[in-house]
Motif scaffolding. Structure first.
Motif, PDB file in Angstrom:
ATOM      1  N   ARG A 158       0.873  -1.176   0.000  1.00 12.07           N
ATOM      2  CA  ARG A 158       0.000   0.000   0.000  1.00 12.07           C
ATOM      3  C   ARG A 158       0.904   1.219   0.000  1.00 12.07           C
ATOM      4  O   ARG A 158       1.738   1.389   0.887  1.00 12.07           O
ATOM      5  CB  ARG A 158      -0.869   0.006   1.256  1.00 12.07           C
ATOM      6  CG  ARG A 158      -1.934  -1.075   1.251  1.00 12.07           C
ATOM      7  CD  ARG A 158      -3.119  -0.699   0.382  1.00 12.07           C
ATOM      8  NE  ARG A 158      -4.184  -1.685   0.486  1.00 12.07           N
ATOM      9  CZ  ARG A 158      -5.445  -1.450   0.162  1.00 12.07           C
ATOM     10  NH1 ARG A 158      -5.792  -0.263  -0.280  1.00 12.07           N
ATOM     11  NH2 ARG A 158      -6.354  -2.402   0.264  1.00 12.07           N
ATOM     12  N   GLY A 159       0.733   2.085  -0.992  1.00 11.25           N
ATOM     13  CA  GLY A 159       1.699   3.154  -1.206  1.00 11.25           C
ATOM     14  C   GLY A 159       1.470   4.395  -0.362  1.00 11.25           C
ATOM     15  O   GLY A 159       0.554   4.477   0.458  1.00 11.25           O
ATOM     16  N   LEU A 160       2.329   5.367  -0.611  1.00 10.62           N
ATOM     17  CA  LEU A 160       2.269   6.648   0.079  1.00 10.62           C
ATOM     18  C   LEU A 160       1.072   7.463  -0.417  1.00 10.62           C
ATOM     19  O   LEU A 160       0.662   7.342  -1.576  1.00 10.62           O
ATOM     20  CB  LEU A 160       3.559   7.426  -0.153  1.00 10.62           C
ATOM     21  CG  LEU A 160       4.824   6.811   0.464  1.00 10.62           C
ATOM     22  CD1 LEU A 160       6.069   7.423  -0.152  1.00 10.62           C
ATOM     23  CD2 LEU A 160       4.822   6.992   1.971  1.00 10.62           C
ATOM     24  N   PRO A 161       0.516   8.315   0.448  1.00 10.98           N
ATOM     25  CA  PRO A 161      -0.664   9.091   0.046  1.00 10.98           C
ATOM     26  C   PRO A 161      -0.452   9.964  -1.184  1.00 10.98           C
ATOM     27  O   PRO A 161      -1.398  10.223  -1.925  1.00 10.98           O
ATOM     28  CB  PRO A 161      -0.949   9.954   1.289  1.00 10.98           C
ATOM     29  CG  PRO A 161      -0.386   9.168   2.413  1.00 10.98           C
ATOM     30  CD  PRO A 161       0.845   8.508   1.869  1.00 10.98           C
ATOM     31  N   HIS A 162       0.786  10.413  -1.424  1.00 12.74           N
ATOM     32  CA  HIS A 162       0.978  11.290  -2.576  1.00 12.74           C
ATOM     33  C   HIS A 162       1.194  10.508  -3.877  1.00 12.74           C
ATOM     34  O   HIS A 162       1.387  11.112  -4.929  1.00 12.74           O
ATOM     35  CB  HIS A 162       2.151  12.265  -2.343  1.00 12.74           C
ATOM     36  CG  HIS A 162       3.467  11.612  -2.073  1.00 12.74           C
ATOM     37  ND1 HIS A 162       3.961  11.432  -0.810  1.00 12.74           N
ATOM     38  CD2 HIS A 162       4.391  11.081  -2.905  1.00 12.74           C
ATOM     39  CE1 HIS A 162       5.125  10.826  -0.866  1.00 12.74           C
ATOM     40  NE2 HIS A 162       5.413  10.601  -2.128  1.00 12.74           N
ATOM     41  N   SER A 163       1.163   9.162  -3.824  1.00 15.40           N
ATOM     42  CA  SER A 163       1.149   8.396  -5.071  1.00 15.40           C
ATOM     43  C   SER A 163      -0.302   8.067  -5.413  1.00 15.40           C
ATOM     44  O   SER A 163      -0.842   8.537  -6.407  1.00 15.40           O
ATOM     45  CB  SER A 163       1.995   7.125  -4.952  1.00 15.40           C
ATOM     46  OG  SER A 163       1.581   6.326  -3.860  1.00 15.40           O
ATOM     47  N   GLN A 164      -0.959   7.264  -4.592  1.00 14.61           N
ATOM     48  CA  GLN A 164      -2.417   7.092  -4.679  1.00 14.61           C
ATOM     49  C   GLN A 164      -2.903   6.775  -3.283  1.00 14.61           C
ATOM     50  O   GLN A 164      -2.647   5.691  -2.760  1.00 14.61           O
ATOM     51  CB  GLN A 164      -2.809   5.983  -5.648  1.00 14.61           C
ATOM     52  CG  GLN A 164      -4.327   5.834  -5.765  1.00 14.61           C
ATOM     53  CD  GLN A 164      -4.748   4.883  -6.868  1.00 14.61           C
ATOM     54  OE1 GLN A 164      -4.127   4.836  -7.913  1.00 14.61           O
ATOM     55  NE2 GLN A 164      -5.790   4.128  -6.633  1.00 14.61           N
ATOM     56  N   ASP A 165      -3.572   7.724  -2.683  1.00 11.38           N
ATOM     57  CA  ASP A 165      -3.979   7.595  -1.287  1.00 11.38           C
ATOM     58  C   ASP A 165      -4.940   6.418  -1.134  1.00 11.38           C
ATOM     59  O   ASP A 165      -5.990   6.358  -1.779  1.00 11.38           O
ATOM     60  CB  ASP A 165      -4.659   8.889  -0.825  1.00 11.38           C
ATOM     61  CG  ASP A 165      -4.715   9.013   0.685  1.00 11.38           C
ATOM     62  OD1 ASP A 165      -4.841   7.974   1.358  1.00 11.38           O
ATOM     63  OD2 ASP A 165      -4.641  10.154   1.187  1.00 11.38           O
ATOM     64  N   ALA A 166      -4.568   5.475  -0.257  1.00 14.77           N
ATOM     65  CA  ALA A 166      -5.401   4.289  -0.035  1.00 14.77           C
ATOM     66  C   ALA A 166      -6.740   4.634   0.598  1.00 14.77           C
ATOM     67  O   ALA A 166      -7.648   3.796   0.636  1.00 14.77           O
ATOM     68  CB  ALA A 166      -4.650   3.297   0.846  1.00 14.77           C
ATOM     69  N   LYS A 167      -6.896   5.847   1.106  1.00 13.50           N
ATOM     70  CA  LYS A 167      -8.165   6.241   1.710  1.00 13.50           C
ATOM     71  C   LYS A 167      -9.262   6.442   0.667  1.00 13.50           C
ATOM     72  O   LYS A 167     -10.442   6.469   1.003  1.00 13.50           O
ATOM     73  CB  LYS A 167      -7.980   7.497   2.558  1.00 13.50           C
ATOM     74  CG  LYS A 167      -7.137   7.256   3.807  1.00 13.50           C
ATOM     75  CD  LYS A 167      -6.980   8.509   4.644  1.00 13.50           C
ATOM     76  CE  LYS A 167      -6.232   8.210   5.932  1.00 13.50           C
ATOM     77  NZ  LYS A 167      -4.881   7.684   5.695  1.00 13.50           N
ATOM     78  N   PHE A 168      -8.867   6.589  -0.593  1.00 13.49           N
ATOM     79  CA  PHE A 168      -9.860   6.690  -1.661  1.00 13.49           C
ATOM     80  C   PHE A 168     -10.426   5.306  -1.970  1.00 13.49           C
ATOM     81  O   PHE A 168      -9.677   4.385  -2.307  1.00 13.49           O
ATOM     82  CB  PHE A 168      -9.237   7.256  -2.940  1.00 13.49           C
ATOM     83  CG  PHE A 168      -8.959   8.732  -2.894  1.00 13.49           C
ATOM     84  CD1 PHE A 168      -9.977   9.630  -2.603  1.00 13.49           C
ATOM     85  CD2 PHE A 168      -7.701   9.233  -3.162  1.00 13.49           C
ATOM     86  CE1 PHE A 168      -9.732  11.000  -2.574  1.00 13.49           C
ATOM     87  CE2 PHE A 168      -7.446  10.594  -3.133  1.00 13.49           C
ATOM     88  CZ  PHE A 168      -8.463  11.475  -2.831  1.00 13.49           C
TER      89      PHE A 168
END
Length: 309
Positions: A158-168
C-alpha cells in the motif's frame, strides 16, 4: 488445484439472475444494464464507490458511508450530481423495485462520466457523472466463520498518500488486484499487504486486525482504507473495555497472534486461519466472536435509531 475462498463469498441466490440495476435514474434488467465504453470509469478507473448492507429496510451506518463517499468525490473534483438525500432516494427506488429489505449488499458507483475522446484529461468528461447501483440478495457464506481466510504476505505494498492515497475507495484497484494475484500464486485466498516501511497494513480487500494477549491491534491507518467497519470495531472495543491499539507492527507479531480477523462491510468480521502457511492461534477465536456480537448489536442500534427517526 487448490480451491480459493474470499471475504466476499456469499450463499448462492437464484433471485440475483433477475435483479434490476440503477443507471442514472433508470432501472434496467441485469443483462441489459450497460455503460458506454467511453465512460471514464471503464477507460481509466476514474470514479468512487461504496459498499453498503441493507438490514430491515435500512442501510447500516448510512451517514458514515455518505461522509466517506462525498469527501472522496470532493477531493478529486467529482461532482456527485445530487446530495445525500438524492442518493438515499436512488437507493430506495432500487431496493423497492427489487423487493429487497434485508440480507442485501449494494455497490454504489460514481464515475466522471462519458468522455468525448478516449483519453485521460478530466475535461473530456462533459456529459455529467455516471451513477450505478447494483443490489444483490447476499448472505456471507457461513462456512467462512469456521474455516477462516488464508493470507499470504506479498511484495505489492500500500503506497504513500501522494502516489495514490489508499483512503480513496476508488475504481482504480489495480494495486490491490496485483496483490491478490500474488497471494493466489502463493496458494492463499487473499493478500496481506505491508506499508512502505514494511509494517503490516491491510489485505487487498479488507482491513486487518490481530489479537495478542487480549489486546486488539490494527495498523496506524496511515496507509489503509478508512473503513467504516474498521472504525466501528475500534469504537466498540474502546466502549466495551477491550484494549485496542492503532500501531506499527510487523509480520513477527502477526504470525504469533492468538487471533486475527478482517473487517469489511460485506463480511463484517472474517476470521483469519493462517498467514504464509502459519496457523493463527488455536482456532478458538473467542474475542473475535465477542467483537462480532458487539458489531451486530451496533447495527441493530443504528437501525433502531433510523426507524425511530
Amino acid at each position: 488445484m487448490t480451491e480459493h475462498t474470499t471475504t466476499h463469498d456469499a450463499e448462492e441466490d437464484a433471485r440475483n439472475r433477475d435483479i434490476l440495476i440503477y443507471i442514472n435514474g433508470e432501472l434496467y434488467p441485469r443483462d441489459e444494464a450497460k455503460v458506454s465504453v467511453y465512460d471514464s470509469g471503464f477507460l481509466l478507473g476514474d470514479g468512487m464507490w461504496e459498499g453498503m448492507r441493507l438490514h430491515d429496510g435500512h442501510w447500516a451506518f448510512f451517514d458514515d458511508h455518505m461522509d466517506r463517499f462525498f469527501d472522496s468525490c470532493y477531493a478529486v473534483g467529482l461532482d456527485v450530481g445530487m446530495d445525500r438525500a438524492g442518493i438515499a432516494d436512488a437507493l430506495r427506488l432500487t431496493a423497492e423495485a427489487n423487493g429487497m429489505t434485508s440480507d442485501v449488499h449494494c455497490r454504489l458507483m460514481l464515475t466522471r462520466g462519458t468522455k468525448v475522446k478516449p483519453f485521460q484529461h478530466p475535461s473530456l468528461s462533459r456529459s455529467g457523472p455516471t451513477l450505478v447501483i447494483i443490489m444483490e440478495h447476499s448472505k456471507p457464506a457461513e462456512a467462512l466463520q469456521a474455516q477462516g481466510i488464508r493470507l499470504a504476505s506479498v511484495p505489492q505494498v500500500r503506497g504513500l498518500p501522494h502516489s495514490q492515497d489508499a483512503k480513496f475507495n476508488s475504481h482504480s484497484k489495480l494495486n490491490c488486484v496485483i496483490a491478490c494475484l500474488q497471494a493466489e500464486a502463493a496458494g492463499a485466498d487473499e493478500a496481506l499487504m505491508l506499508d512502505p516501511h514494511g509494517f503490516v497494513n491491510t489485505t487487498n480487500a479488507c482491513n486487518f486486525f490481530i489479537i495478542r494477549k487480549g489486546e486488539v491491534w490494527t495498523s496506524t491507518g496511515d496507509y489503509c482504507m478508512n473503513g467504516v467497519t474498521r472504525a466501528k470495531v475500534i469504537e466498540l472495543c474502546r466502549d466495551n473495555g477491550i484494549p485496542v491499539f492503532e500501531k506499527n507492527y510487523s509480520l513477527y507479531e502477526a504470525y504469533s497472534a492468538d487471533e486475527a480477523f478482517l473487517t469489511g462491510t460485506f463480511g463484517a468480521q472474517t476470521p483469519v486461519a493462517s498467514i504464509d502457511g502459519k496457523a493463527i492461534g488455536t482456532g478458538d477465536r473467542l474475542l473475535t466472536q465477542h467483537i462480532r456480537a458487539l458489531y451486530k448489536q451496533a447495527i441493530a442500534r443504528d437501525i433502531a435509531v433510523r426507524q425511530a427517526g
